[in-house]
Design an enzyme around this catalytic site. Sequence first.
Site, short mmCIF file in Angstrom:
data_model
loop_
_atom_site.label_atom_id
_atom_site.label_comp_id
_atom_site.label_asym_id
_atom_site.label_seq_id
_atom_site.Cartn_x
_atom_site.Cartn_y
_atom_site.Cartn_z
N TRP A 143 40.72 43.04 49.22
CA TRP A 143 39.87 41.95 49.42
C TRP A 143 39.54 42.18 50.88
CZ3 TRP A 143 40.98 38.20 53.20
CH2 TRP A 143 40.06 37.17 53.21
N SER A 196 45.93 45.24 46.38
CA SER A 196 45.56 43.67 46.34
C SER A 196 44.53 43.07 45.38
CB SER A 196 45.11 43.37 47.96
OG SER A 196 45.15 41.85 48.21
N MET A 197 43.33 42.82 45.73
CA MET A 197 42.22 42.33 45.19
C MET A 197 42.03 43.44 44.01
SD MET A 197 38.70 40.32 45.74
CE MET A 197 37.65 40.02 44.31
N ASP A 256 55.89 41.44 52.18
CA ASP A 256 54.48 41.06 52.04
C ASP A 256 54.14 39.66 52.30
OD1 ASP A 256 51.87 40.84 50.88
OD2 ASP A 256 52.28 42.58 49.68
N HIS A 287 52.04 43.69 53.66
CA HIS A 287 50.92 43.91 52.53
C HIS A 287 50.00 45.04 53.08
CE1 HIS A 287 48.46 42.29 49.54
NE2 HIS A 287 47.37 42.28 50.05
#
Length: 298
Positions: free
Chosen positions: A59, A125-126, A249, A278
């Site tokens: 993202w 992630s996204m 994270d 992350h």
Amino acid sequence: MLRRQVLTAAAAAPALATLAASAADARTPPVGAVRTRDGASLFVRDWGEGRPAVFAASWGLSSAMWAYQVAHLSDQGFRCVAFDRRGHGRSDVPGGGYDMDTFADDLAAVIERVGTRDVALVGHSMGCAEIINYLARHGSSRIGKVALLAPSAPYLVHTDDNPYGAPRAYHDATMALWARDFPGWIEANKAPFFTSDTSPGMVDWLCEEMRATAAPVAIAAFRAMLGKDLRPALAKIDRPTLVIHGDKDASAPLEATGRRVAAGVKGAVLKVYPGAPHGLFVTHMDQVNRDLEAFLRA
């Protein structure tokens, strides 16, 4: 070598050259820009030759985030195809289409343009949420393997049956901050994304990549991710799956995301990196690259 062999080889050389040229022409051409079903143009980086891997970005970030994975894996004989999500990087910024199903369809368009089957999917992630939704929506007939780094999935909102999510009010407050000062929020929240020994140059580079994403796009993409419960989709993944997650994270806590994803995918392997945040694709670059290479090659 006998004289006749030399003459025969010399005579055959033009034919061999023609065959080699034909083989080169038969290779899958570079992807180039991809046009989506609603007419948006997606920017694509296509690097290297060999078994293809398609990379879905985090993202707020573009395909540039994968630079160090692409550099390593392309040297190891893999074709690396990374694209900018609509509204991000050098892709078009349409006024709509910021929903998870359209994102999955955009990914499908990129995979189709790769032109081969047995494609590996790699997300962060996204990007992992998009991959999971793609597999539920389009199936796995073109896919060989799936690697999910720090997935922001399967469901980020706290509900009666999802104690792992954060309250919707918390997410709404965060998006309200982005609507007022997205660059300021990035600056205030960058530290947990990295480790203390991440170089200032690396931190500045990724923060600048995120600042390049317009606040309305960042908000719309995040809102789409919040609204998609991917828990039922996990059971539909029928390809070898590797989940890599750090136990430090702060953006997508391991117990709420990566561990849930791995538990929901039959046969998935979960690798937990001690101390990794992350941004493990840069902070733990060598380890990520080694694990991705081993997984993709197996």
